[in-house]
Design a protein around this motif. Structure first.
Motif, PDB file in Angstrom:
ATOM      1  N   UNK A   1      11.627   7.939  30.107  1.00 24.47           N
ATOM      2  CA  UNK A   1      10.822   6.974  30.939  1.00 24.47           C
ATOM      3  C   UNK A   1      11.472   5.951  31.543  1.00 24.47           C
ATOM      4  N   UNK A   2      12.363   5.174  30.939  1.00 19.09           N
ATOM      5  CA  UNK A   2      13.223   4.212  31.485  1.00 19.09           C
ATOM      6  C   UNK A   2      14.161   4.976  32.590  1.00 19.09           C
ATOM      7  N   UNK A   3      14.622   6.104  32.794  1.00 21.04           N
ATOM      8  CA  UNK A   3      15.254   6.854  33.607  1.00 21.04           C
ATOM      9  C   UNK A   3      14.535   6.994  34.836  1.00 21.04           C
ATOM     10  N   UNK A   4      13.377   7.636  34.647  1.00 22.09           N
ATOM     11  CA  UNK A   4      12.292   8.095  35.565  1.00 22.09           C
ATOM     12  C   UNK A   4      11.948   6.726  36.182  1.00 22.09           C
ATOM     13  N   UNK A   5      11.523   5.650  35.786  1.00 24.45           N
ATOM     14  CA  UNK A   5      11.198   4.452  36.331  1.00 24.45           C
ATOM     15  C   UNK A   5      12.363   3.931  37.175  1.00 24.45           C
ATOM     16  N   UNK A   6      13.622   3.883  36.688  1.00 25.50           N
ATOM     17  CA  UNK A   6      14.660   3.055  37.095  1.00 25.50           C
ATOM     18  C   UNK A   6      15.106   4.021  38.753  1.00 25.50           C
TER      19      UNK A   6
ATOM     20  N   UNK B   1      -1.601   9.031  25.594  1.00 26.75           N
ATOM     21  CA  UNK B   1      -0.521   8.209  25.542  1.00 26.75           C
ATOM     22  C   UNK B   1      -0.512   7.358  26.507  1.00 26.75           C
ATOM     23  N   UNK B   2      -0.424   5.915  26.770  1.00 21.67           N
ATOM     24  CA  UNK B   2      -0.220   5.369  28.013  1.00 21.67           C
ATOM     25  C   UNK B   2       0.962   5.317  28.598  1.00 21.67           C
ATOM     26  N   UNK B   3       1.542   4.716  29.535  1.00 17.53           N
ATOM     27  CA  UNK B   3       2.825   4.678  29.843  1.00 17.53           C
ATOM     28  C   UNK B   3       3.893   3.945  28.955  1.00 17.53           C
ATOM     29  N   UNK B   4       4.990   4.625  28.574  1.00 19.98           N
ATOM     30  CA  UNK B   4       5.871   3.999  27.674  1.00 19.98           C
ATOM     31  C   UNK B   4       6.723   2.576  28.589  1.00 19.98           C
ATOM     32  N   UNK B   5       6.898   2.627  29.722  1.00 19.94           N
ATOM     33  CA  UNK B   5       7.405   1.547  30.561  1.00 19.94           C
ATOM     34  C   UNK B   5       6.745   1.418  31.765  1.00 19.94           C
ATOM     35  N   UNK B   6       6.974   0.215  32.183  1.00 20.40           N
ATOM     36  CA  UNK B   6       6.253  -0.374  33.388  1.00 20.40           C
ATOM     37  C   UNK B   6       7.203  -0.767  34.455  1.00 20.40           C
ATOM     38  N   UNK B   7       6.902  -1.032  35.576  1.00 21.65           N
ATOM     39  CA  UNK B   7       7.495  -1.718  36.538  1.00 21.65           C
ATOM     40  C   UNK B   7       6.802  -2.895  37.049  1.00 21.65           C
ATOM     41  N   UNK B   8       7.695  -4.082  37.191  1.00 17.73           N
ATOM     42  CA  UNK B   8       6.928  -5.531  37.499  1.00 17.73           C
ATOM     43  C   UNK B   8       8.067  -6.290  38.086  1.00 17.73           C
ATOM     44  N   UNK B   9       7.822  -6.583  39.342  1.00 18.88           N
ATOM     45  CA  UNK B   9       8.625  -7.650  39.850  1.00 18.88           C
ATOM     46  C   UNK B   9      10.099  -6.859  40.066  1.00 18.88           C
ATOM     47  N   UNK B  10      10.029  -5.613  40.385  1.00 22.11           N
ATOM     48  CA  UNK B  10      11.500  -4.818  40.562  1.00 22.11           C
ATOM     49  C   UNK B  10      12.089  -4.765  39.118  1.00 22.11           C
ATOM     50  N   UNK B  11      11.570  -4.907  37.932  1.00 24.30           N
ATOM     51  CA  UNK B  11      12.121  -4.834  36.770  1.00 24.30           C
ATOM     52  C   UNK B  11      11.368  -3.727  35.911  1.00 24.30           C
ATOM     53  N   UNK B  12      12.127  -2.857  35.207  1.00 22.88           N
ATOM     54  CA  UNK B  12      11.967  -1.843  34.423  1.00 22.88           C
ATOM     55  C   UNK B  12      11.516  -2.356  32.973  1.00 22.88           C
ATOM     56  N   UNK B  13      10.479  -2.378  32.137  1.00 20.16           N
ATOM     57  CA  UNK B  13      10.438  -3.041  30.787  1.00 20.16           C
ATOM     58  C   UNK B  13       9.415  -2.067  29.951  1.00 20.16           C
ATOM     59  N   UNK B  14       9.596  -2.179  28.778  1.00 22.51           N
ATOM     60  CA  UNK B  14       8.651  -1.762  27.731  1.00 22.51           C
ATOM     61  C   UNK B  14       8.085  -3.187  26.962  1.00 22.51           C
ATOM     62  N   UNK B  15       7.064  -2.931  26.073  1.00 27.29           N
ATOM     63  CA  UNK B  15       6.723  -4.068  25.191  1.00 27.29           C
ATOM     64  C   UNK B  15       6.955  -3.814  23.921  1.00 27.29           C
ATOM     65  N   UNK B  16       6.880  -4.903  22.952  1.00 25.23           N
ATOM     66  CA  UNK B  16       7.184  -4.820  21.370  1.00 25.23           C
ATOM     67  C   UNK B  16       6.172  -4.207  20.758  1.00 25.23           C
ATOM     68  N   UNK B  17       4.946  -4.476  21.436  1.00 26.55           N
ATOM     69  CA  UNK B  17       3.709  -3.707  20.745  1.00 26.55           C
ATOM     70  C   UNK B  17       3.661  -2.137  21.191  1.00 26.55           C
ATOM     71  N   UNK B  18       4.215  -1.774  22.150  1.00 26.69           N
ATOM     72  CA  UNK B  18       4.094  -0.278  22.495  1.00 26.69           C
ATOM     73  C   UNK B  18       5.240   0.440  21.608  1.00 26.69           C
ATOM     74  N   UNK B  19       6.404  -0.227  21.481  1.00 27.76           N
ATOM     75  CA  UNK B  19       7.358   0.300  20.727  1.00 27.76           C
ATOM     76  C   UNK B  19       7.054   0.273  19.231  1.00 27.76           C
ATOM     77  N   UNK B  20       6.273  -0.598  18.487  1.00 27.56           N
ATOM     78  CA  UNK B  20       5.763  -0.703  17.294  1.00 27.56           C
ATOM     79  C   UNK B  20       4.720   0.398  17.098  1.00 27.56           C
ATOM     80  N   UNK B  21       3.867   0.909  18.234  1.00 24.62           N
ATOM     81  CA  UNK B  21       2.719   1.748  18.093  1.00 24.62           C
ATOM     82  C   UNK B  21       3.620   3.248  18.040  1.00 24.62           C
ATOM     83  N   UNK B  22       4.535   3.333  18.778  1.00 28.44           N
ATOM     84  CA  UNK B  22       5.140   4.731  19.056  1.00 28.44           C
ATOM     85  C   UNK B  22       6.093   4.884  17.995  1.00 28.44           C
TER      86      UNK B  22
END
Length: 226
Positions: A95-100, A1-22
């Motif tokens: 995952x959000x907590x960790x990245x934040x 399983x890849x990362x559930x969330x990512x950081x880009x431009x100092x923002x933490x986010x997931x994606x709709x396709x990741x949510x759909x898969x999980x």
């Protein structure tokens, strides 16, 4: 399983396709659900929560998707209630907590500045509550000093910052939570002073402050009933 969330431009986010898969839900169903929110969420807020982009699958096909922040994620999954889904919800939240927390560590200077500002705002609010306590005593209150605790609990409850039914310590709040708390405390200070100036009864003032907090929390999509 890849990362559930990512950081880009100092923002933490997931994606709709990741949510759909999980969550094992068709991505098209996820997209339909997000699209349905456009009538429920003001455009500016919607664009903060859901940012459209194209992603490419393993077959080099491009599809519409959304980058989704924490608020967008919570709004999207709050009506998914299977046992497996609940486990997935916790995984995403962790995952959000960790990245934040990673971002928070990177922004220690900004956090420290906000914390100092917070001390000043809290002092101003405490001064307003002190005036309120004296005001309530003059109107016959026998337990007016309890309002220090009542106002604090009402604020933290509205912002869902209670831990084991007690307010979290400020040092454990992330930058977003701290900013929200500062805004809420300043709202309370201004409401107390304005309503005392209008000579409202102290019990009415407290209820108005709770309503102000509830409206503020709802504007942030905090504490909205499922």
């Amino acid at each position: 399983m890849g990362s559930l969330v990512e950081i880009k431009n100092n923002k933490v986010f997931t994606t709709s396709n990741i949510i759909g898969e999980e969550f094992e839900i068709s991505h098209n169903e996820i997209l339909k659900k997000i699209k349905s929110f456009t009538g429920e969420i003001i455009p500016v807020r919607f664009n903060e929560m859901y940012r459209e982009f194209e992603y490419e699958n393993s077959r080099k096909r491009k599809y519409k998707s959304y980058e989704i922040n924490r608020d967008g994620y919570m709004f999207l999954v709050m009506n998914i209630s299977t046992k497996k889904a609940n486990s997935k919800k916790l995984s995403f939240i962790d995952a959000f907590n960790k990245m934040e927390q990673i971002l928070l560590n990177q922004e220690n200077t900004e956090w420290a500045v906000s914390r100092e500002q917070g001390k000043q705002i809290r002092k101003a609010e405490t001064d307003a509550i002190q005036s309120f306590v004296e005001y309530a005593i003059q109107q016959g209150s026998q337990n007016a000093k309890m309002y220090y605790k009542h106002y604090t609990n009402a604020t933290y409850k509205a912002l869902t910052l209670l831990e084991h039914k007690k307010p979290k310590t400020r040092e454990t709040l992330d930058l977003l939570e701290l900013h929200q708390l500062l805004l809420a405390e300043d709202l309370i200070r201004r409401t107390i002073l304005e309503e005392m100036k209008n000579k409202e009864h102290y019990k009415v003032i407290f209820e108005k402050c709770k309503n102000v907090l509830e409206n503020f929390a709802n504007s942030l999509l905090i504490g909205i009933k499922k």
